[in-house]
Design an enzyme around this catalytic site. Structure first.
Site, mmCIF file in Angstrom:
data_model
loop_
_atom_site.group_PDB
_atom_site.id
_atom_site.type_symbol
_atom_site.label_atom_id
_atom_site.label_comp_id
_atom_site.label_asym_id
_atom_site.label_seq_id
_atom_site.Cartn_x
_atom_site.Cartn_y
_atom_site.Cartn_z
ATOM 1 N N ARG A 1 -11.215 1.436 -9.676
ATOM 2 C CA ARG A 1 -10.348 2.610 -9.882
ATOM 3 C C ARG A 1 -10.531 3.152 -11.297
ATOM 4 N NH1 ARG A 1 -4.917 2.233 -6.336
ATOM 5 N NH2 ARG A 1 -5.944 1.480 -4.464
ATOM 6 N N ASN B 1 -10.243 -3.360 -6.741
ATOM 7 C CA ASN B 1 -9.422 -2.395 -7.487
ATOM 8 C C ASN B 1 -9.959 -2.125 -8.898
ATOM 9 O OD1 ASN B 1 -6.233 -3.431 -6.025
ATOM 10 N ND2 ASN B 1 -7.575 -1.728 -5.450
ATOM 11 N N ARG C 1 -5.137 -2.462 8.647
ATOM 12 C CA ARG C 1 -6.245 -3.364 8.292
ATOM 13 C C ARG C 1 -5.769 -4.380 7.253
ATOM 14 N NH1 ARG C 1 -8.297 1.839 6.550
ATOM 15 N NH2 ARG C 1 -7.670 2.161 4.389
ATOM 16 N N LEU C 2 -6.616 -5.413 7.069
ATOM 17 C CA LEU C 2 -6.224 -6.517 6.184
ATOM 18 C C LEU C 2 -6.849 -6.406 4.803
ATOM 19 C CD1 LEU C 2 -6.415 -9.476 8.717
ATOM 20 C CD2 LEU C 2 -4.414 -8.166 8.004
ATOM 21 N N GLU D 1 1.504 -13.291 12.278
ATOM 22 C CA GLU D 1 1.906 -12.056 12.951
ATOM 23 C C GLU D 1 1.712 -10.907 11.964
ATOM 24 O OE1 GLU D 1 2.825 -11.732 16.096
ATOM 25 O OE2 GLU D 1 2.509 -13.878 16.366
ATOM 26 N N HIS E 1 2.982 3.661 -9.054
ATOM 27 C CA HIS E 1 2.867 2.217 -9.313
ATOM 28 C C HIS E 1 4.137 1.684 -9.992
ATOM 29 C CE1 HIS E 1 -1.095 2.061 -7.798
ATOM 30 N NE2 HIS E 1 -1.666 2.732 -8.776
ATOM 31 N N ARG F 1 -0.012 9.078 -10.151
ATOM 32 C CA ARG F 1 -0.214 7.779 -9.497
ATOM 33 C C ARG F 1 0.504 6.666 -10.271
ATOM 34 N NH1 ARG F 1 -3.658 7.171 -5.605
ATOM 35 N NH2 ARG F 1 -4.081 5.023 -6.172
ATOM 36 N N ASP G 1 0.829 -1.196 0.000
ATOM 37 C CA ASP G 1 0.000 0.000 0.000
ATOM 38 C C ASP G 1 0.876 1.264 0.000
ATOM 39 O OD1 ASP G 1 -2.326 1.423 0.021
ATOM 40 O OD2 ASP G 1 -2.724 1.178 2.159
ATOM 41 N N THR H 1 -10.119 -7.572 -5.966
ATOM 42 C CA THR H 1 -11.389 -7.579 -6.719
ATOM 43 C C THR H 1 -12.031 -6.189 -6.683
ATOM 44 O OG1 THR H 1 -12.426 -8.469 -4.727
ATOM 45 C CG2 THR H 1 -11.932 -10.049 -6.447
HETATM 46 C C1 FPP Z 1 -1.587 0.158 -3.542
HETATM 47 O O1 FPP Z 1 -1.229 1.494 -3.575
HETATM 48 C C2 FPP Z 1 -1.136 -0.534 -4.746
HETATM 49 C C3 FPP Z 1 -1.946 -1.120 -5.681
HETATM 50 C C4 FPP Z 1 -3.401 -1.156 -5.563
HETATM 51 C C5 FPP Z 1 -1.417 -1.773 -6.884
HETATM 52 C C6 FPP Z 1 -0.031 -2.286 -6.746
HETATM 53 C C7 FPP Z 1 0.427 -2.980 -7.941
HETATM 54 C C8 FPP Z 1 1.665 -2.864 -8.472
HETATM 55 C C9 FPP Z 1 2.730 -2.031 -7.930
HETATM 56 C C10 FPP Z 1 2.000 -3.601 -9.692
HETATM 57 C C11 FPP Z 1 2.169 -4.998 -9.333
HETATM 58 C C12 FPP Z 1 2.845 -5.763 -10.339
HETATM 59 C C13 FPP Z 1 2.769 -7.098 -10.474
HETATM 60 C C14 FPP Z 1 3.791 -7.819 -11.188
HETATM 61 C C15 FPP Z 1 1.704 -7.909 -9.941
HETATM 62 P P1 FPP Z 1 -2.364 2.626 -3.670
HETATM 63 O O2 FPP Z 1 -2.484 3.018 -5.082
HETATM 64 O O3 FPP Z 1 -3.609 2.116 -3.041
HETATM 65 O O4 FPP Z 1 -1.699 3.744 -2.812
HETATM 66 P P2 FPP Z 1 -2.475 4.901 -2.015
HETATM 67 O O5 FPP Z 1 -3.303 4.206 -0.957
HETATM 68 O O6 FPP Z 1 -1.360 5.696 -1.435
HETATM 69 O O7 FPP Z 1 -3.309 5.647 -3.020
#
Ligand code: FPP
Length: 233
Positions: free
Chosen positions: A69, A66, A185-186, A198, A34, A30, A17, A64
């Site tokens: 967005r 996401n 949170r989970l 843990e 990523h 954003r 996160d 599920t």
């Molecule tokens: C959370 O940060 C991150 C995500 C929802 C996506 C993360 C995915 C990647 C980095 C790519 C993964 C790549 C592979 C190979 C599977 P957020 O956007 O929720 O951050 P924020 O809470 O600060 O807005």
């Protein structure tokens, strides 16, 4: 013993996160967050496998929820998965079995096919396993498992039956779960497997969670007294 750590988890999970907040703090988009998070994922996964020898690593990459967005952000994340799975996986992660957690058939067909291909190619590898949660949630996984058991006509269902119908069949339960970025949170991550894990919630945003932070996390884990509901004599 690795780097002074005596007790390591057999299975570590990461809720990655804070990509968006990391980018915002730097005046970036954003997507840049990523991208940085994606690069960091590779560093940390490799460190878990090849430095610490942790056999199972689970990543919550795309839930599920996401899908809700903005389409542009979803497309960018899918592009990152494509890159990871299509071109890079076998080269970047030798001796690693890829196990996609989640219904990957909901992804674009080329991506879903690529997931299936790498999973088949790596299915007999036993040294390391990467569980990649894509279109994943713990509740969806349990629902899928219960439906499978119903279809098979199972009665008097046991905990072992449930274990055997999850994406993580045959794997040890989660020992340690790290969620970056300070939320405690989970968020629907591995709800069954996490029962005795843990939990650790460092403040640092995922793209900035570095190898030293991983070491600190593992030191924290080492200091935990895991009793699994029992008491010490
Ligand atoms: C959370 O940060 C991150 C995500 C929802 C996506 C993360 C995915 C990647 C980095 C790519 C993964 C790549 C592979 C190979 C599977 P957020 O956007 O929720 O951050 P924020 O809470 O600060 O807005």
């Amino acid at each position: 013993m690795v780097k002074g750590l005596k007790k390591l988890p057999k299975h570590i999970g990461f809720i990655i996160d804070g990509n968006g907040r990391w980018a915002k703090e730097r005046g970036q988009t954003r997507s840049m967050g990523h991208k940085a998070g994606f690069r960091n994922l590779e560093r940390i996964i490799k460190e878990c496998f090849y430095t610490y020898g942790i056999p199972v690593v689970s990543i919550y990459a795309f839930s599920t929820e996401n899908w809700n967005r903005p389409q542009k952000e979803v497309d960018y994340l899918m592009q990152l998965f494509r890159q990871c799975i299509n071109e890079e996986f076998r080269d970047k992660y030798p001796n690693v079995r890829l196990n996609i957690m989640g219904d990957h058939t909901r992804l674009d067909k080329d991506l879903s096919d690529a997931c299936a291909k790498v999973m088949v190619e790596t299915k007999d590898i036993t040294e390391f396993t990467l569980n990649l949660g894509i279109n994943y949630s713990g509740k969806a996984e349990l629902t899928y498992a219960f439906n499978q058991m119903a279809e098979e006509g199972l009665k008097n269902i046991t905990a072992e039956d449930i274990d055997n119908h999850l994406y993580t069949k045959g794997q040890p339960p989660l020992d340690f779960c790290v969620r970056t970025s300070g939320e405690n949170r989970l968020s629907n991550f591995m709800l069954w497997q996490i029962a005795y894990a843990e939990l650790y919630f460092p403040e640092v945003h995922w793209p900035a969670f570095n190898k030293r932070d991983l070491y600190t996390a593992l030191k924290v884990y080492q200091g935990r007294d895991r009793r699994f509901g029992a008491i010490k004599e």
